[in-house]
Write an enzyme that holds these catalytic residues in place. Sequence first.
Site, mmCIF file in Angstrom:
data_model
loop_
_atom_site.group_PDB
_atom_site.id
_atom_site.type_symbol
_atom_site.label_atom_id
_atom_site.label_comp_id
_atom_site.label_asym_id
_atom_site.label_seq_id
_atom_site.Cartn_x
_atom_site.Cartn_y
_atom_site.Cartn_z
ATOM 1 N N CYS A 145 0.938 -1.257 -0.035
ATOM 2 C CA CYS A 145 0.022 -0.016 -0.007
ATOM 3 C C CYS A 145 0.945 1.458 0.052
ATOM 4 C CB CYS A 145 -1.111 0.028 1.359
ATOM 5 S SG CYS A 145 0.068 0.255 2.830
ATOM 6 N N HIS A 187 5.325 -5.622 8.728
ATOM 7 C CA HIS A 187 5.450 -6.947 8.895
ATOM 8 C C HIS A 187 5.485 -7.847 7.750
ATOM 9 C CE1 HIS A 187 3.233 -6.376 12.868
ATOM 10 N NE2 HIS A 187 4.483 -6.121 12.971
ATOM 11 N N CYS A 199 2.614 5.878 9.110
ATOM 12 C CA CYS A 199 1.659 5.750 8.013
ATOM 13 C C CYS A 199 0.513 6.802 8.433
ATOM 14 C CB CYS A 199 0.734 4.519 7.991
ATOM 15 S SG CYS A 199 -0.446 4.375 6.811
ATOM 16 N N HIS A 207 0.251 -5.660 19.377
ATOM 17 C CA HIS A 207 0.920 -5.021 17.923
ATOM 18 C C HIS A 207 1.141 -3.746 18.399
ATOM 19 C CE1 HIS A 207 0.389 -3.643 13.963
ATOM 20 N NE2 HIS A 207 0.145 -4.898 13.464
ATOM 21 N N GLU A 253 1.163 -1.031 16.418
ATOM 22 C CA GLU A 253 0.385 0.004 16.215
ATOM 23 C C GLU A 253 -0.643 0.609 17.387
ATOM 24 O OE1 GLU A 253 -3.317 1.125 13.420
ATOM 25 O OE2 GLU A 253 -1.841 -0.071 12.484
ATOM 26 N N CYS A 285 -8.655 2.091 7.627
ATOM 27 C CA CYS A 285 -7.678 2.570 6.633
ATOM 28 C C CYS A 285 -8.426 2.092 5.113
ATOM 29 C CB CYS A 285 -6.397 1.731 6.862
ATOM 30 S SG CYS A 285 -5.211 1.695 5.660
ATOM 31 N N SER A 332 -1.114 -8.741 10.447
ATOM 32 C CA SER A 332 -2.736 -8.576 10.727
ATOM 33 C C SER A 332 -3.459 -8.408 9.509
ATOM 34 C CB SER A 332 -2.664 -7.181 11.863
ATOM 35 O OG SER A 332 -4.048 -7.466 12.108
ATOM 36 N N ASN A 333 -2.984 -7.607 8.869
ATOM 37 C CA ASN A 333 -3.860 -7.379 7.508
ATOM 38 C C ASN A 333 -3.876 -8.747 6.471
ATOM 39 O OD1 ASN A 333 -2.441 -6.872 4.727
ATOM 40 N ND2 ASN A 333 -1.195 -5.977 6.332
#
Length: 415
Positions: free
Chosen positions: A67, A97, A156, A184, A186, A292, A323-324
Amino acid sequence: MTSRSSSDAAPAVPAPIYRKGLALKHEVAEQLASDYHSALIDQVRADDYQWRHGRLRLHLATEFGFCYGVDRAVDYAYQTRRRFPDRSIYLTGEIIHNPQVNHRLRTAGIRFLSDPDADANGLGAGDVVILPAFGVTISMLAQLQRQGCTLVDTTCGSVLNVWKNVLQYARDGYTAIIHGKVRHEETQATASQVFQYAEGRSLVVLDREEADLVCDFIRKGGDANAFMARFSGAVSPNFDPVRDLARVGLANQTTMLMSESLAIGDMIRQAMLDRYGSADLDAHYRAFDTICSATQDRQDAVTALLERRDLDLMIVIGGYNSSNTKNLARLACQRVTTYHIADASCLVSAREIRHRPVDGTTPTSSPSAEEALSSGWLPDGTLAVGLTAGASTPDSVVGQVIERLGQFAESVASE
């Protein structure tokens, strides 16, 4: 984290913080392309995201891989190495990651403060520290600034948007309820933002099950000690559920499953309605869209692919602690046999595949998961395979997987 005594005082001249790159984008472009570009992926995109090879019909999701935020973070890391060739450069942890990207950065001489033998307390004015795309906690940022480190901030923009809303909650006396994974990077950075206000509070919920416990307490109250025992590692210091669940604002880790984040928001909103009524809802509940767009686009593309194509199996590529990527696999496995792999080496043979098991319901809070070895994964005959990749996966890795799939389709057909 406690800083060394020699750095308790702020440096006389504040060290620079680079937040918009280091003016070396063109200088590193060729190296980035060499490391992460794939001519095969360009071809697949041009052919309507399809690739045919022998008996294989491959269908690539229309949104996949790097991304904007990830691409920017990696670009800044390469610029940093070019800008400071003779200085020690550190990352606070993995920049994203993805094992291949992090390996390349290590090979370039960038060290990771998350390694067991690393010590942030020993850093000083001669050191450069890259802040990852996930961001860092406010305590870590303050320590690095106090010690005079030169900082390159790759956080980000979508994460910064979440922080902005969490800060607004804390300022206005609302507890930030964050849908995310408490370990995590973030989520830890996001939860720390509330500490900028003396009365700031936060609570992290992993899934619907945890959100349901929060909703029960909002509606009916209950045993505060039992609540704290259940959420002991997921709340800010001095959290009091009786006091701090009376006014809440919703936020989320940007890489969570969109449908689950929305569902949790609806659950907590309804609990507030049940407790306080519609007339007083705004005084007790807030929510902003902090999902996001890149995460949502990749999830939507998987859903669209599964609806358009009759697939034999789906392959999702990305780091096992991403995670994504795990959430893309969760989506896909609801409709078709799905394998989450790290890279092309996981395709052991036309008969065997190494992959991270997909539970399909509850994401793990562990930073990694055990890899399984499955056999008989590639069906005989004409084969329709769906493919996507997490937002931290470069095109080069996706292209290598496609090439290997093509080889295996040929080998089985020839047996």
